[in-house]
Motif scaffolding. Structure first.
Motif, PDB file in Angstrom:
ATOM      1  N   SER A 130       6.100  16.005  -2.467  1.00 59.20           N
ATOM      2  CA  SER A 130       5.539  15.951  -1.113  1.00 59.20           C
ATOM      3  C   SER A 130       4.191  15.237  -1.105  1.00 59.20           C
ATOM      4  O   SER A 130       3.245  15.656  -0.441  1.00 59.20           O
ATOM      5  N   TYR A 131       4.114  14.136  -1.833  1.00 56.78           N
ATOM      6  CA  TYR A 131       2.862  13.387  -1.958  1.00 56.78           C
ATOM      7  C   TYR A 131       2.860  12.213  -0.985  1.00 56.78           C
ATOM      8  O   TYR A 131       3.734  11.354  -1.039  1.00 56.78           O
ATOM      9  N   PRO A 132       1.886  12.136  -0.089  1.00 54.94           N
ATOM     10  CA  PRO A 132       1.915  11.128   0.978  1.00 54.94           C
ATOM     11  C   PRO A 132       1.268   9.792   0.639  1.00 54.94           C
ATOM     12  O   PRO A 132       1.324   8.862   1.447  1.00 54.94           O
ATOM     13  N   HIS A 141       5.390  15.675   7.835  1.00 55.25           N
ATOM     14  CA  HIS A 141       5.812  14.879   6.700  1.00 55.25           C
ATOM     15  C   HIS A 141       4.781  13.837   6.374  1.00 55.25           C
ATOM     16  O   HIS A 141       4.908  13.034   5.530  1.00 55.25           O
ATOM     17  N   LEU A 182       9.349   6.500  -4.675  1.00 59.37           N
ATOM     18  CA  LEU A 182       9.562   7.324  -3.491  1.00 59.37           C
ATOM     19  C   LEU A 182      10.247   8.632  -3.846  1.00 59.37           C
ATOM     20  O   LEU A 182       9.944   9.683  -3.256  1.00 59.37           O
ATOM     21  N   ARG A 219      11.343   6.019   4.929  1.00 56.46           N
ATOM     22  CA  ARG A 219      10.962   6.913   3.835  1.00 56.46           C
ATOM     23  C   ARG A 219       9.440   6.940   3.662  1.00 56.46           C
ATOM     24  O   ARG A 219       8.860   8.000   3.391  1.00 56.46           O
ATOM     25  N   HIS A 279      -3.645  17.017  -1.187  1.00 54.33           N
ATOM     26  CA  HIS A 279      -2.366  17.432  -1.758  1.00 54.33           C
ATOM     27  C   HIS A 279      -2.568  18.374  -2.940  1.00 54.33           C
ATOM     28  O   HIS A 279      -3.428  18.166  -3.796  1.00 54.33           O
ATOM     29  N   LEU A 317       7.099  10.358   4.348  1.00 54.27           N
ATOM     30  CA  LEU A 317       6.160  10.945   3.393  1.00 54.27           C
ATOM     31  C   LEU A 317       4.764  11.113   3.984  1.00 54.27           C
ATOM     32  O   LEU A 317       3.966  11.899   3.491  1.00 54.27           O
ATOM     33  N   PHE A 353       7.462  10.847  -5.244  1.00 53.53           N
ATOM     34  CA  PHE A 353       6.571  11.316  -4.185  1.00 53.53           C
ATOM     35  C   PHE A 353       7.257  12.346  -3.297  1.00 53.53           C
ATOM     36  O   PHE A 353       6.637  13.334  -2.888  1.00 53.53           O
ATOM     37  N   GLU A 354       8.526  12.129  -2.988  1.00 54.11           N
ATOM     38  CA  GLU A 354       9.249  13.108  -2.176  1.00 54.11           C
ATOM     39  C   GLU A 354       9.406  14.430  -2.907  1.00 54.11           C
ATOM     40  O   GLU A 354       9.307  15.505  -2.296  1.00 54.11           O
TER      41      GLU A 354
END
Length: 685
Positions: free
Chosen positions: A401-403, A6, A394, A419, A551, A423, A397-398
C-alpha cells in the motif's frame, strides 16, 4: 476536497546516434523594480532579463484548504553540468551576470561549425549565431537542444505565472559523456550528480541574495511535503531534487553481471537522500543491473541498442508481452554508421513482430533498491522502465500500500494509469504541443475525476527532447498578449531578454519563461477544464509525497503462524511444508501436489480484522483461486477471488472481516505443476 484513500537525414556516426538519445555584473545592484512588493527583489543584477509579469503571486490555500499551482514534474535545470559539462551550453545563473550565463560553448564560435550535437539534433550543417546575450538571434529555440533554457529569470517568470512545484532532476549519462569529444570533467555519474545538487543550492543562495538574505527568495529547495506546502502557501516555488541517470550507484551490468551490490545501493541511496533527493529513476535508456528499459523506436532505437552492446556487451532481448502493456516498438530501422562500430562478426539482432517486450524486468538488486527507497520514503519514477519492471514495481507497491510512484513525462505504458492513481501516485504529461497535450489530457480526464486528482506536466527542459513548435500567428485562436494568469491576479505580457522578445505563437516554447504562455495556449485549444486540472497539480503532488512519508509498513499477522495444507510436495532434499510460506524467508516455499483442488490454511492465533492478503507465487501459480476466512476453522466465507491469476506478486484487498484463519484455496492451476507460494502475508490495513 480529499483524495480517495487509495489514497533532415544525413549519414552519422555512432557518436551522433548515441547523443541523440538524450535525446550581470560581479554583484547585484539596486533594481529599478525594487520596492515593498515582496515578490520583487531589493536588488537584481544589471543588466538582466525582464520578467514580463506584473501583479502579486497568489498565496495561501483555496476554500477547501488546498494549495494551488502548476507542477513541472520533470526538468533539468543543471544539465549544462552533465555529460562532461559541454553538451548543453550556457548556465542557469552566474555571479558574473547574464552575459556570462547565457553564452555559447567555446567550440561553437565563430559560426557553429564545431557544434556537433547541434547539427546532429537540428539538421543542416549546425551553423548558427553563437551569440546569446543580448541578441539571441538563433537560441534559445524550441528545436535547439544544446542551449540553456532554464536561466533563473525564465524560471522566475514561470513561477510568477502560476507554477508552484518544480522537480529538478539531476541528470547525466556516462556513455554519452565518454563518446562526446568536448568535455572538461570526468564522466563519473555520481560526481556529476553531486555537482548539480550543490549548484542547485547555490542558485537558491544567488536568488536569496537579491531578496535580502538567506531564506527570503522565491526559489526554495524542499525536502519534505510539509515544508513544500508551507513554501507554496507563501506564494513561492517549491523545488524538489530528483535523479535520472543510466547507472545509479554505479549499477551497470556487463555481460549480465552486476557491477554493484546491495552495499553500494544502500550507500548510494543514503548519499542521495542526504543531498536532498526525494525521487529518482532506477534505469534510463540502457539496461542496467537494476532493471530493463522501455525501448526507443526506429533508427534511434537501433543506435541505442548498439550503444547498449558497446557499454554492456549485450543487446536488448525481447519476449512476447503477457498483457495489454507493451514497451515502445523496438528500433528496427538500419543505422549503418552505428553498426560499423560493432566488432567484426557482430550484428544487431532482428526481433519478431510478436515479441516486443523487454525480457529484462526488475532484477533482485533492483527490487532491493525499490524497497530501499520505500524505507527512506522516497518516490520512484517508473517512466523508462520496461513494462515487466514496471509491473513488478506496481505489484510491490500494491502489496505494501505504498503510494510513492510517479510518471513524470509520458514514458510509461498508459495502461498502467489507473494502477498508479489507485495507489495514490502522481502523473504528469510531457510538454507536447497544446493540441496533443489537450487531447491526451481529455483521454485520461475520467480517471482523474474518479480518483479526484490533479494533473502535471514534464517540460524536460535541457533534456534533449524537443518542445512545442509555434502554431503560427495566423492560427484561429492564438495567444493574445497580455493575458491574465489562471488565478486572475497577474498580467502576463511577452517575455524579453536583452534585445530579443519571444512570442509563443511564432517562436514556440523556446525557453522556460514561456511555460505560462504555453499554458494559456492550452486554455485556448483545450479549454479551461484542462488548465483547472493542471492548477490542482500542486495539491495532488503533495498528497502523493505526504502519503509516502506517512506510510507505515503493515504488521504481517501470518509471519511465523501455524500453517497446514491439503498436501505438500514430497522431496528427499528440500521441505515444501506449509510453514515454509509463512516463515519470513523469501527463498523457501510451500508446494502442493500436482492437482487443482488444493489449499493452504494459516492460523493467526487469535481473531483480527483482515483487509489485505499478499501472495508471492513461485512459477507454479494459481490461475483461479479464492482467499477464504473463518473465525472457527470450520465455517468459511470467500473474501476475495480471481479467475485470471498470472503469478508473481498478487495483492487481495477487501473490506475488513474478522478472521482467525485464512485459507488460500486453489481451484485451477496456471501450470502443469501444483500450487507453490514463497510467502503469504496477512494484514489488518
Amino acid at each position: 476536497m480529499t483524495r480517495q484513500p487509495h489514497h533532415r537525414r544525413r549519414p552519422i556516426t555512432v557518436l551522433s546516434l548515441l547523443l541523440l538519445v538524450m535525446a550581470v555584473t560581479l554583484g547585484p545592484t539596486p533594481s529599478s523594480a525594487a520596492g515593498t512588493d515582496w515578490w520583487n527583489p531589493v536588488a537584481r543584477p544589471a543588466p538582466d532579463s525582464q520578467i514580463g509579469v506584473t501583479g502579486e503571486p497568489f498565496k495561501g490555500t483555496n476554500s477547501q484548504g488546498e494549495v494551488r499551482g502548476f507542477v513541472d514534474a520533470h526538468n533539468h535545470i543543471m544539465a549544462n553540468e552533465a555529460f562532461g559539462g559541454r553538451l548543453i551550453c550556457g548556465k542557469p545563473f552566474s555571479e558574473a551576470g547574464v552575459a556570462d550565463a547565457l553564452k555559447d560553448c567555446p567550440e561553437h564560435y565563430p559560426d557553429g561549425s564545431l557544434a556537433i550535437f547541434d547539427f546532429i539534433t537540428n539538421g543542416g550543417d549546425g551553423k548558427h549565431d553563437p551569440d546569446g546575450w543580448p541578441t539571441f538571434k538563433d537560441w534559445p529555440a524550441y528545436d535547439s537542444l544544446t542551449h540553456q533554457q532554464n536561466y533563473y529569470a525564465w524560471v522566475e517568470r514561470a513561477w510568477r505565472g502560476g507554477q508552484r512545484v518544480l522537480v529538478n532532476d539531476l541528470v547525466t549519462n556516462g556513455v554519452i559523456c565518454s563518446v562526446y569529444p568536448f568535455k572538461d570533467r570526468s564522466c563519473d555519474e555520481m560526481t556529476s550528480i553531486r555537482l548539480q545538487a550543490k549548484l542547485t543550492y547555490d542558485m537558491q543562495a544567488y536568488i536569496d541574495k537579491m531578496y535580502g538574505g538567506t531564506g527570503k527568495g522565491w526559489f526554495r529547495i524542499v525536502t519534505d511535503s510539509e515544508q513544500a506546502r508551507s513554501v507554496i502557501e507563501q506564494g513561492k516555488l517549491a523545488v524538489i531534487l530528483g535523479v535520472e541517470t543510466s547507472e545509479p550507484f554505479g549499477c551497470k551490468q556487463i555481460l549480465d553481471i552486476a557491477q554493484c551490490d546491495k552495499e553500494d545501493i544502500d550507500a548510494g541511496l543514503d548519499e542521495l537522500y542526504d543531498l536532498g533527493v526525494r525521487s529518482m529513476f532506477l534505469c534510463h535508456k540502457f539496461d542496467n543491473a537494476l532493471c530493463g528499459v522501455r525501448y526507443d523506436e526506429g533508427g534511434l532505437g537501433t543506435a541505442i541498442n548498439v550503444g547498449q552492446f558497446l557499454s554492456t556487451g549485450t543487446f536488448w532481448q525481447t519476449e512476447k508481452c503477457t498483457g495489454p502493456q507493451h514497451d515502445n516498438p523496438i528500433g528496427g530501422a538500419a543505422a549503418p554508421s552505428a553498426e560499423e562500430e560493432l566488432p567484426a562478426g557482430v550484428e544487431v539482432p532482428s526481433y519478431d513482430d510478436d515479441a516486443q517486450c523487454n525480457k529484462r524486468g526488475l532484477t533482485e538488486l533492483g527490487e532491493y533498491a525499490v524497497r530501499g527507497m520505500m524505507q527512506r520514503k522516497m518516490m520512484l519514477e517508473i517512466d523508462h522502465m520496461s513494462v515487466k519492471a514496471t509491473g513488478r514495481v506496481l505489484d510491490i507497491f500494491e502489496s505494501e500500500s505504498y503510494p510513492g510512484v510517479l510518471s513524470s513525462h509520458s514514458w510509461m505504458d498508459l495502461n498502467w494509469t489507473e494502477r498508479v492513481y489507485g495507489l495514490g501516485g502522481f502523473i504528469a504529461q510531457y510538454m507536447h504541443g497544446s493540441e496533443g497535450f489537450s487531447a491526451e489530457a481529455d483521454r485520461t480526464k475520467a480517471l482523474r475525476e474518479k480518483y479526484d486528482v490533479g494533473y502535471g506536466y514534464g517540460t524536460d527542459m535541457n533534456g534533449v527532447g524537443g518542445w512545442p513548435a509555434p502554431r503560427g500567428a495566423d492560427a484561429s485562436n492564438p495567444v493574445t498578449y497580455p493575458f491574465r494568469s489562471t488565478d486572475g491576479g497577474s498580467v502576463i505580457d511577452k517575455q524579453t531578454t536583452g534585445s530579443r522578445t519571444w512570442d509563443l505563437n511564432t517562436d514556440g516554447a523556446s525557453h522556460y519563461g514561456l511555460v505560462p504562455d504555453w499554458i494559456e495556449d492550452i486554455r485556448k485549444v483545450g479549454g479551461q477544464d484542462v488548465v483547472d486540472d493542471l492548477f490542482r497539480g500542486a495539491e495532488s503532488y503533495l498528497d502523493t509525497w505526504g502519503a509516502s512519508e506517512g506510510h507505515k509498513a503493515g504488521v504481517n499477522l501470518a509471519k511465523g503462524a501455524s500453517a497446514s495444507a491439503s498436501s505438500s510436495e514430497s522431496n528427499p532434499f528440500t521441505s515444501y511444508a506449509p510453514g515454509r510460506a509463512v516463515d519470513g524467508n523469501a527463498d523457501t516455499r510451500w508446494a502442493s501436489d500436482w492437482s487443482d483442488d488444493q489449499w493452504l490454511r494459516i492460523d493467526l492465533g487469535s481473531t483480527s480484522t483482515v483487509k489485505r492478503v499478499t501472495l508471492e507465487w513461485e512459477r507454479a501459480y494459481g490461475k483461479s483461486y479464492r482467499v477464504e476466512v473463518s473465525t472457527d476453522g470450520t465455517t468459511w466465507q470467500s473474501a476475495w477471488s480471481t479467475t485470471a491469476g498470472d503469478g508473481g506478486l498478487d495483492t487481495a484487498r477487501f473490506n475488513g472481516v474478522p478472521a482467525r484463519y485464512v485459507r488460500i484455496h486453489g481451484l485451477d492451476r496456471g501450470t502443469d505443476w501444483g500450487y507453490s507460494l514463497y510467502e503469504v502475508g496477512v494484514y489488518s490495513s
